[in-house]
Design a protein around this motif. Structure first.
Motif, short mmCIF file in Angstrom:
data_model
loop_
_atom_site.label_atom_id
_atom_site.label_comp_id
_atom_site.label_asym_id
_atom_site.label_seq_id
_atom_site.Cartn_x
_atom_site.Cartn_y
_atom_site.Cartn_z
N ILE A 91 0.84 -1.20 0.00
CA ILE A 91 0.00 0.00 0.00
C ILE A 91 0.88 1.25 0.00
CG2 ILE A 91 -1.68 1.32 1.36
CD1 ILE A 91 -2.82 -1.41 2.27
N LEU A 92 1.94 1.23 0.79
CA LEU A 92 2.87 2.36 0.81
C LEU A 92 3.51 2.55 -0.56
CD1 LEU A 92 4.51 4.57 2.23
CD2 LEU A 92 6.13 2.79 2.95
N ASP A 93 3.93 1.46 -1.20
CA ASP A 93 4.55 1.57 -2.51
C ASP A 93 3.58 2.16 -3.54
OD1 ASP A 93 6.85 0.51 -1.49
OD2 ASP A 93 6.53 -1.51 -2.28
N GLY A 94 2.32 1.73 -3.47
CA GLY A 94 1.31 2.28 -4.38
C GLY A 94 1.07 3.74 -4.13
N ALA A 95 1.06 4.12 -2.84
CA ALA A 95 0.86 5.53 -2.48
C ALA A 95 2.03 6.38 -2.97
CB ALA A 95 0.71 5.65 -0.96
N ILE A 96 3.24 5.89 -2.81
CA ILE A 96 4.43 6.63 -3.27
C ILE A 96 4.38 6.81 -4.79
CG2 ILE A 96 6.93 6.50 -3.53
CD1 ILE A 96 6.98 5.05 -0.80
N LYS A 97 4.00 5.74 -5.48
CA LYS A 97 3.93 5.79 -6.94
C LYS A 97 2.92 6.83 -7.41
CE LYS A 97 3.83 2.64 -10.90
NZ LYS A 97 3.70 1.22 -11.33
N ALA A 98 1.86 7.02 -6.62
CA ALA A 98 0.83 7.99 -6.97
C ALA A 98 1.17 9.40 -6.49
CB ALA A 98 -0.51 7.56 -6.39
N GLY A 99 2.25 9.52 -5.73
CA GLY A 99 2.65 10.83 -5.23
C GLY A 99 1.96 11.29 -3.97
N VAL A 100 1.41 10.34 -3.21
CA VAL A 100 0.76 10.70 -1.94
C VAL A 100 1.83 11.20 -0.97
CG1 VAL A 100 -0.59 9.86 0.02
CG2 VAL A 100 -1.06 8.98 -2.28
N PRO A 101 1.62 12.37 -0.35
CA PRO A 101 2.67 12.94 0.49
C PRO A 101 2.73 12.41 1.92
CG PRO A 101 0.85 14.49 0.31
CD PRO A 101 0.53 13.33 -0.60
N ARG A 102 1.62 11.81 2.41
CA ARG A 102 1.59 11.45 3.83
C ARG A 102 1.02 10.05 4.04
NH1 ARG A 102 -1.60 14.58 7.15
NH2 ARG A 102 -0.28 13.85 8.85
#
Length: 297
Positions: A91-102
């Motif tokens: 989930i963190l990797d997917g969030a990083i890929k999408a540019g989620v900041p937090r």
């Protein structure tokens, strides 16, 4: 601008409360769930106003798609290594890929940062994920709520209504234990998710209460005098937990195995939250010990 928060583990007892608290604060809330998730739980979220999407949680690209234009991901997942480490990492990797900041990880427990490794299996799993999270580019915030106050209802050695007894380990009859209600935890988490400058680690507690204070509160509420006793020394308790774990290899695959319950109790009597962030968000009304105990004693 209205913020969009994505919640993983939204169908759980804490997760659904976090969603509700976010919605009450005007956020747009998304939830990602497995395709096998109970449809009744999904309907509850949808009726609240949560956008629910069933995806393959092993697919980082699918997670990334759901994380687009999201300002913060909140994880309220519960489980062992395959969830707390492996699934949260995806989930963190997917969030990083999408540019989620937090990112707010599922660290809803006692602040384990100053506890020795090896004393609590479930804390160690969170430590492992923390290392992965802190090496990432996102801004993380962990919320440490001590113990969920619900445990006081379950006839543990700390408060046993059935036996009318209150117990403690070591010489810690006056040792204050950290308890937070799920609703208080959810409200605080929602506030932290919506505030971009939330610190890395936040300790909270609805109330801090010692076994002796529980004894006094129960007497005030019921008019009854419960038995009050030392269970054993902390040293003997630690040795008992180690033996219990060694004798129960199957418990390694159980989230709340007997030895794990003991480890949680042990941590409650060996560390405290001494840097409470309760005053960080003014909107939260913290439940007091006497008011909480009155709901079931």
């Amino acid at each position: 601008m209205k913020k969009t928060i994505l919640v993983a583990g939204a169908t759980g007892n804490l997760g659904i409360r976090i969603c509700r608290a976010l919605l009450r604060r005007g956020a747009s809330v998304k939830a990602i769930v497995r395709e096998s998730t109970d449809t009744d739980k999904i309907e509850i979220l949808k009726e609240m106003g949560v956008e629910v999407n069933m995806i393959d949680l092993n697919n980082i690209d699918a997670i990334c798609t759901e994380c687009e234009n999201v300002q913060c991901v909140v994880s309220a997942l519960a489980g062992l290594g395959e969830v707390i480490i492996d699934l949260q990492a995806k989930i963190l990797d997917g969030a990083i890929k999408a540019g989620v900041p937090r990112f707010i990880p599922s660290d809803f427990c006692t602040d384990y940062n100053n506890l020795p490794e090896g004393e609590n299996r479930n804390f160690d799993l969170r430590r492992t994920f923390k290392k992965y999270l802190d090496a990432s580019p996102v801004h993380a915030t962990s919320i440490f709520n001590g113990c969920f106050a619900d445990i006081l209802k379950y006839n543990t050695p700390i408060l046993n209504l059935k036996n009318k007894s209150i117990g403690y380990w070591g010489d810690r009859s006056d040792w204050k234990l950290d308890f937070t209600t799920m609703d208080n935890t959810a409200s605080f988490t929602a506030e932290a998710a919506l505030h971009d400058t939330a610190p890395r680690d936040l300790q909270i507690a609805s109330f801090q209460i010692s076994p002796k204070m529980i004894f006094d509160d129960v007497k005030e509420i019921t008019g009854q005098t419960f038995s009050f006793h030392q269970i054993t020394t902390l040293e003997h308790f630690a040795e008992y937990i180690k033996k219990q774990r060694a004798d129960d290899p199957a418990g390694e695959n159980e989230l709340y195995a007997k030895f794990q319950q003991g480890q949680y109790m042990y941590s409650m009597f060996t560390t405290q939250h001494n840097d409470l962030a309760n005053d960080l968000y003014e909107s939260i009304v913290w439940t007091t010990s006497i008011d909480y105990l009155k709901t079931f004693v």
